[in-house]
Design a protein around this motif. Structure first.
Motif, PDB file in Angstrom:
ATOM      1  N   ALA A  50      -0.976   9.599  -2.819  1.00 58.27           N
ATOM      2  CA  ALA A  50      -1.879   9.217  -1.722  1.00 58.27           C
ATOM      3  C   ALA A  50      -3.304   8.992  -2.233  1.00 58.27           C
ATOM      4  O   ALA A  50      -4.006   8.096  -1.754  1.00 58.27           O
ATOM      5  CB  ALA A  50      -1.873  10.281  -0.633  1.00 58.27           C
ATOM      6  N   ALA A  51      -3.728   9.781  -3.228  1.00 60.26           N
ATOM      7  CA  ALA A  51      -5.069   9.606  -3.795  1.00 60.26           C
ATOM      8  C   ALA A  51      -5.161   8.279  -4.549  1.00 60.26           C
ATOM      9  O   ALA A  51      -6.175   7.581  -4.472  1.00 60.26           O
ATOM     10  CB  ALA A  51      -5.404  10.767  -4.716  1.00 60.26           C
ATOM     11  N   ARG A  54      -5.241   5.503  -1.967  1.00 58.57           N
ATOM     12  CA  ARG A  54      -6.560   5.423  -1.331  1.00 58.57           C
ATOM     13  C   ARG A  54      -7.533   4.652  -2.217  1.00 58.57           C
ATOM     14  O   ARG A  54      -8.285   3.794  -1.737  1.00 58.57           O
ATOM     15  CB  ARG A  54      -7.096   6.838  -1.066  1.00 58.57           C
ATOM     16  CG  ARG A  54      -8.442   6.870  -0.371  1.00 58.57           C
ATOM     17  CD  ARG A  54      -8.938   8.280  -0.156  1.00 58.57           C
ATOM     18  NE  ARG A  54      -8.902   9.123  -1.354  1.00 58.57           N
ATOM     19  CZ  ARG A  54      -9.837   9.107  -2.307  1.00 58.57           C
ATOM     20  NH1 ARG A  54     -10.862   8.315  -2.214  1.00 58.57           N
ATOM     21  NH2 ARG A  54      -9.731   9.910  -3.356  1.00 58.57           N
ATOM     22  N   GLY A  57      -6.843   1.083  -2.043  1.00 57.72           N
ATOM     23  CA  GLY A  57      -7.034   0.500  -0.721  1.00 57.72           C
ATOM     24  C   GLY A  57      -5.732   0.170  -0.032  1.00 57.72           C
ATOM     25  O   GLY A  57      -5.693  -0.645   0.880  1.00 57.72           O
ATOM     26  N   SER A  60      -1.331   4.696   2.755  1.00 59.50           N
ATOM     27  CA  SER A  60      -0.591   5.782   2.116  1.00 59.50           C
ATOM     28  C   SER A  60       0.559   6.285   2.948  1.00 59.50           C
ATOM     29  O   SER A  60       1.342   7.107   2.508  1.00 59.50           O
ATOM     30  CB  SER A  60      -1.539   6.938   1.801  1.00 59.50           C
ATOM     31  OG  SER A  60      -2.043   7.472   3.009  1.00 59.50           O
ATOM     32  N   SER A  64      -4.223   9.314   9.827  1.00 62.44           N
ATOM     33  CA  SER A  64      -5.659   9.509   9.579  1.00 62.44           C
ATOM     34  C   SER A  64      -6.305  10.253  10.701  1.00 62.44           C
ATOM     35  O   SER A  64      -6.077  10.041  11.820  1.00 62.44           O
ATOM     36  CB  SER A  64      -6.363   8.169   9.449  1.00 62.44           C
ATOM     37  OG  SER A  64      -5.894   7.499   8.319  1.00 62.44           O
TER      38      SER A  64
END
Length: 64
Positions: A50-51, A54, A57, A60, A64
Motif C-alpha cells: 500500500a505504501a 501510494r 499514485g 491501494s 480512505s
C-alpha cells in the motif's frame, strides 16, 4: 517509473526500489528519513504494498 506492479502484500526494500524505478540506496535513504514506510515481518524490514502504491499514485484498495 514502472508501468505495472506485481500483486504482493509486502516488498523488500530492494523490490520496492525496483517497482518505484529508483536506486536501492535512494530507497534505503527514504526508509531512514521516514518517507518510505516499513514494517518488521519475521525479523526483516519490508515495505507494505500500500505504501508503494501510494507513492506511485495507484489505488491501494483500502478505504480512505
Amino acid at each position: 517509473m514502472r508501468t505495472s506492479m506485481p500483486k504482493q502484500s509486502y516488498y523488500s526494500v530492494r523490490e520496492a526500489a525496483w517497482v518505484l524505478g529508483i536506486d536501492r540506496s535512494t530507497a534505503s535513504r527514504a526508509v531512514r528519513l521516514g518517507s518510505l514506510r516499513t514494517v518488521r515481518r519475521r525479523g526483516r524490514l519490508v515495505v507494505p504494498a500500500a505504501a508503494v502504491a501510494r507513492l506511485l499514485g495507484e489505488p491501494s484498495g483500502g478505504a480512505s
